[in-house]
Design an enzyme around this catalytic site. Structure first.
Site, mmCIF file in Angstrom:
data_model
loop_
_atom_site.group_PDB
_atom_site.id
_atom_site.type_symbol
_atom_site.label_atom_id
_atom_site.label_comp_id
_atom_site.label_asym_id
_atom_site.label_seq_id
_atom_site.Cartn_x
_atom_site.Cartn_y
_atom_site.Cartn_z
ATOM 1 N N ASP A 182 81.179 53.294 17.993
ATOM 2 C CA ASP A 182 81.297 53.405 19.858
ATOM 3 C C ASP A 182 83.309 53.950 19.187
ATOM 4 O O ASP A 182 83.806 52.718 19.501
ATOM 5 C CB ASP A 182 80.802 52.482 20.970
ATOM 6 C CG ASP A 182 79.776 53.373 21.083
ATOM 7 O OD1 ASP A 182 80.754 53.746 22.005
ATOM 8 O OD2 ASP A 182 79.063 53.447 21.315
ATOM 9 N N ASP A 239 82.984 57.723 23.987
ATOM 10 C CA ASP A 239 82.018 56.899 25.655
ATOM 11 C C ASP A 239 82.997 57.968 26.596
ATOM 12 O O ASP A 239 83.912 58.340 25.937
ATOM 13 C CB ASP A 239 82.416 55.518 25.269
ATOM 14 C CG ASP A 239 82.523 54.712 26.399
ATOM 15 O OD1 ASP A 239 80.849 54.418 26.665
ATOM 16 O OD2 ASP A 239 82.844 54.549 27.739
ATOM 17 N N GLU A 247 79.886 61.428 24.004
ATOM 18 C CA GLU A 247 79.001 61.655 26.476
ATOM 19 C C GLU A 247 79.925 62.136 27.200
ATOM 20 O O GLU A 247 80.568 61.886 27.425
ATOM 21 C CB GLU A 247 79.142 59.428 26.385
ATOM 22 C CG GLU A 247 78.256 59.535 27.203
ATOM 23 C CD GLU A 247 77.996 58.328 28.084
ATOM 24 O OE1 GLU A 247 77.503 57.940 28.240
ATOM 25 O OE2 GLU A 247 79.594 57.578 28.345
ATOM 26 N N HIS A 270 71.829 52.794 24.334
ATOM 27 C CA HIS A 270 71.966 51.302 25.380
ATOM 28 C C HIS A 270 71.815 51.600 27.284
ATOM 29 O O HIS A 270 71.857 50.156 27.452
ATOM 30 C CB HIS A 270 72.926 50.214 24.278
ATOM 31 C CG HIS A 270 74.248 51.376 24.999
ATOM 32 N ND1 HIS A 270 73.794 52.671 24.569
ATOM 33 C CD2 HIS A 270 75.216 50.828 25.625
ATOM 34 C CE1 HIS A 270 75.370 52.665 25.372
ATOM 35 N NE2 HIS A 270 75.993 51.712 25.727
ATOM 36 N N ASP A 271 71.695 52.739 27.317
ATOM 37 C CA ASP A 271 72.209 52.660 28.438
ATOM 38 C C ASP A 271 71.133 53.208 29.588
ATOM 39 O O ASP A 271 70.983 53.363 30.566
ATOM 40 C CB ASP A 271 73.233 53.661 29.124
ATOM 41 C CG ASP A 271 74.804 53.165 29.166
ATOM 42 O OD1 ASP A 271 74.451 52.202 28.605
ATOM 43 O OD2 ASP A 271 75.573 53.774 28.530
#
Ligand code: TEU
Ligand code: CA
Length: 576
Positions: free
Chosen positions: A101, A207, A263, A340-341
């Site tokens: 990430d 990210d 993202e 994970h969100d």
């Protein structure tokens, strides 16, 4: 430069790992790198080609590692840089790749860059972050604009020492880096990217990549009259210098043949998304759009009720991501339902009732395996893990996003019990916490997440249903969700022209219960049909393919009926 038509990252299946919750090897209740290494063979056995490790960097963990104190070090409870080197090598030894990430829109407020930046107005690193003087409104000190942060409240934090505000699009402990400063950008590439590329990582999930260029930072229009702070995502995402920044970053990445998946929230404009992913633009290999995972969410993510959408909403969202590769596009796309969100996909899009969860998990696996783009699976999804139940009270929600939302509702409604009950209910459906509980490895103590003699309890409460959903049992059960995922990933590889690269067409967007789409590739065609209801449905094909000869390639149930689809059954047919 020649464009490789099938680079490794297009056909690759990616498995996302959340280090805190994957596997705890030393019994401190927190997952760790040794835990990941011990399960690489398991991951490989699913049929995965790439692993993506969520932030494992040194961090005070205000936002679970998305607040990085030192890019060149590892969060001590997870392990060390040497452990990371071992993880990289062991992953490569098994023929898989590894991506990390890349969180460089912001750092932790404890990063040494920020410590210097905040120390004085004339510090050489002052301009590495985004500092602004206050506005004065009716004699009162006010932040420079009215933007609301992603975690509630203003995006501006007042700093007493130097009497200025700094910008934080997320928590106050996550100050935004100033990408306008070329020196800052070079430091980012060196510390956050090259340090790890030199150690052999194969790319990055990037990210909040579209937030680097923030434009003019003018006030946002008032769309939430009850609040002083207004949603401004459309303003701070996709700013004017994005292309330039990404080109510069790419020059570094290309030296290492590293892949990127960015993202990409707040980007309804498909032309904009296409630019990011176009091969000739060389900005990002692919992005995560939010269209699908935002289905059923309110204006503020949690301001909604469970299942507040129709199947056509869901299908239109899928179409927007699939259309990214429709000719003449030279872009690429992704397939994902969880990360994970997000809460668990079985709960959100099918049913987590005991009698349906396995069927729902298998049908979604079949649907995903039939969609074009790089496929991403989030840990536990391959087992059909679901949300934790309504009976868990607010103390089980550990995420700052959940607790801030709950606090905001409490404050805005003066602790109104009805409003708080509604907030709890929506969190039970959508909170990020649901994907962050420990993996259910077995029926043993702590669901096998920590060793039996662990000294500490797992950092989040393990699920109560490990007796019906755990990796150990599913490995040997050929009727399990896991076994079906393995099978579907094989089918996907075998028919990769159609399933990974084919052109997508929805054959009946308005159908409220069935999702039927075709995939075509050079005269070949496959049709996928999924029953999104908990009842059997007549097996009827839309007129475009009704009279074509078809052969059943795979069904998600053991004994597919002749004229009927079972509840939550999916099938793929090849057309002759
Ligand atoms: O998420 C950024 C993002 O835009 C959202 O998905 C965010 O989680 C949402 O607005 C909260 O409701 C990324 C990470 O994936 C997330 O875990 C981090 O919290 C965030 O960036 C900040 O780094
Ligand atoms: Ca541990």
């Amino acid at each position: 430069m020649t464009v490789v038509q099938r680079p490794w990252w297009k056909d690759g299946v990616v498995y996302q790992i959340y280090p805190a919750s994957f596997k705890d090897s030393n019994g401190d209740g927190i997952g760790d790198l040794n835990g990941i290494i011990s399960e690489l063979d398991y991951i490989r056995s699913i049929g995965v080609d790439v692993i993506w490790i969520c932030p494992m960097y040194d961090s005070p963990q205000v936002d679970m590692g998305y607040d990085i104190r030192d890019y060149e070090d590892v969060y001590a409870p997870y392990g060390t840089v040497q452990d990371m080197e071992r993880l990289i090598n062991e992953t490569h030894d098994r023929g898989m790749r590894i991506i990390l990430d890349l969180v460089v829109n912001h750092t932790s407020d404890q990063h040494k860059w920020f410590q210097e930046s905040r120390s004085s107005k004339d510090n050489p690193k002052r301009d590495w972050y985004i500092w602004r003087p206050a506005r004065t409104v009716n004699g009162e000190r006010k932040p420079p604009n009215n933007w609301v942060s992603n975690f509630t409240g203003s995006v501006w934090q007042w700093d007493e020492l130097t009497q200025e505000y700094y910008l934080h699009l997320f928590c106050p402990e996550q100050p935004d880096l100033n990408w306008e400063n070329p020196e800052t950008r070079q430091a980012i590439y060196k510390s956050a990217m090259e340090f790890w590329l030199e150690r052999g990582v194969d790319g990055f999930r990037v990210d909040t990549v579209n937030m680097y260029s923030k434009g003019e930072m003018l006030d946002a229009p008032v769309t939430d009259p009850g609040s002083e702070w207004q949603p401004a995502g459309l303003q701070y995402c996709n700013g004017p210098r994005m292309a330039e920044f990404l080109a510069e970053m790419n020059a570094v990445l290309e030296k290492y043949d590293a892949m990127t998946v960015g993202e990409c929230p707040n980007t309804p404009d498909m032309k904009r998304v296409l630019q990011y992913v176009s091969a000739k633009e060389r900005q990002l290999n692919m992005v995560f759009q939010f269209d699908v995972v935002d289905v059923g969410q309110g204006p503020y993510k949690f301001q909604t009720t469970p299942k507040n959408y129709t199947l056509p909403h869901f299908k239109r969202a899928i179409a927007r991501t699939q259309d990214l590769i429709r000719p003449p596009s030279d872009g690429w796309t992704t397939v994902f339902l969880e990360n994970h969100d997000q809460s668990r996909s079985i709960t959100r899009f099918t049913s987590d009732a005991p009698e349906h969860r396995v069927a729902g998990g298998k049908m979604l696996a079949l649907m995903m395996a039939a969609l074009s783009g790089t496929l991403f699976i989030y840990q536990g999804q391959e087992l059909g893990m679901t949300n934790f139940p309504e009976s868990w009270d607010m103390s089980e929600y550990k995420d700052v996003d959940s607790s801030n939302y709950y606090k905001m509702v409490a404050q805005r409604t003066n602790n109104d019990p009805t409003a708080l009950a509604a907030a709890h209910k929506s969190l039970q459906h959508l909170a990020r916490d649901h994907s962050r509980v420990p993996m259910s490895w077995s029926t043993g103590p702590h669901n096998g997440f920590s060793p039996p003699d662990a000294k500490a309890e797992p950092w989040m409460r393990p699920l109560e249903d490990a007796n019906v959903c755990n990796a150990k049992q599913q490995k040997t059960n050929e009727k399990s969700v896991l076994a079906f995922w393995k099978h579907m990933l094989q089918v996907r590889k075998e028919y990769s022209d159609l399933l990974v690269h084919g052109q997508y067409d929805d054959l009946d967007v308005e159908h409220p219960d069935l999702f039927v789409f075709s995939k075509t590739w050079k005269g070949k065609k496959a049709v996928t049909i999924c029953n999104f209801t908990d009842k059997a449905q007549a097996l009827e094909f839309p007129r475009q393919v009704r009279d074509e000869k078809r052969e059943l390639l795979v069904s998600s149930v053991d004994q597919p009926g002749d004229g009927e689809l079972a509840a939550f059954e999916g099938r793929i047919y090849l057309l002759a």
